[in-house]
Design an enzyme around this catalytic site. Structure first.
Site: not given
Ligand SMILES: [Zn+2]
Length: 268
Positions: A144, A173, A181, A188, A236, A239
């Site tokens: 990350q 991000v 995550h 995703d 998103e 996700h």
């Molecule tokens: Zn994601």
């Protein structure tokens, strides 16, 4: 530092399809202010029961505090809230299981608790004639950090200063330590025929099927359109977060975000 920049650059090429095209459509400052307001308000159990299923912004302003620690008494780890205001707990551990190699040289792993449901969901989606693809799953803190640093570099490359860059980068991000995550409970999923991470995903057959059916397998679309002020993350349509079948069904039927759902449960 040089090797880190080089690694970030190299990785950036590889992950561009995954992360490079996310569009930004929110004011994180506004979102933060709203959340701060909410954290100071408390809703009684009776008021919460009477709350509408789809909460509007006014109703949100009276929801109770949403610090992750405040929900520990629920003993519902699958509902663990991780967002820009709630970090992954320091002592969080995850038991991972591989779910195959979906990108050349890149094995994907998820929390053992959602592996079977994920693979079943993908198989049924394929059975329905679509081509789902795991683009990203479990990420370590280091991964990350690399993704965030890569995004920072690209934001600076666009002409922003290093002071401005973190806030802009965080719109698409997650800041290291605040990504779902890192729980191993988020994936995703994209359409094999449309590999961009942008709002065009919502028009693919894969996403249409997933948005309609993911709750049956215990997954929710975590950042629905129009909920940025609540989740702190852009829309998103790729996700998905595992919360287990029971909670996913309830969240789906209520049409709320995880933040709203936790607040509702907390008020009970
Ligand atoms: Zn994601």
């Amino acid at each position: 530092m040089i090797w880190l920049a080089a690694a970030a650059l190299l990785l950036g090429v590889g992950i561009q399809l995954c992360l490079g095209f996310a569009r930004t459509a929110r004011s994180s400052v506004q979102a933060r202010l709203l959340l701060q307001e909410m954290e100071t308000a408390v809703l009684t159990a009776e008021e919460t029961r009477a709350a509408p299923l789809r909460l509007d912004t006014d109703a949100l302003a009276s929801l109770p505090a949403r610090k992750a620690a405040a929900y520990e008494d629920l003993h519902l780890e699958l509902l663990l809230l991780v967002n820009p205001w709630n970090e992954v707990p320091e002592d969080y551990t995850v038991e991972l299981e591989p779910v195959g190699e979906w990108q050349i040289g890149e094995d994907q792993e998820v929390d053992v608790r959602c592996k079977d449901a994920l693979l079943r969901m993908i198989a049924d989606c394929q059975e329905a004639g679509y081509r789902p693809y795991i683009c990203s799953s479990y990420r370590t803190q280091e991964m990350q950090e690399l993704l965030f640093y890569n995004k920072l570099s690209r934001v600076v490359g666009m002409g922003y200063s290093w002071e401005q860059a973190p806030e802009i980068a965080a719109e698409s991000v997650a800041v290291p330590g605040t990504s779902e995550h890192q729980l191993g409970l988020a994936v995703d999923l994209i359409d094999n025929d449309y590999t961009y991470l942008d709002e065009g995903q919502e028009r693919t057959g894969t996403q249409k099927w997933l948005m309609e059916n993911s709750w049956r397998y215990g997954f929710i679309l975590r950042y629905p359109n129009g909920t940025t002020a609540i989740t702190g993350i852009i829309y998103e349509p790729w996700h998905y977060r595992y919360v287990g079948e029971r909670f996913a069904k309830d969240i789906h039927e209520r049409g709320v975000t995880l933040e709203e759902y936790i607040a509702l449960r907390r008020g009970r």
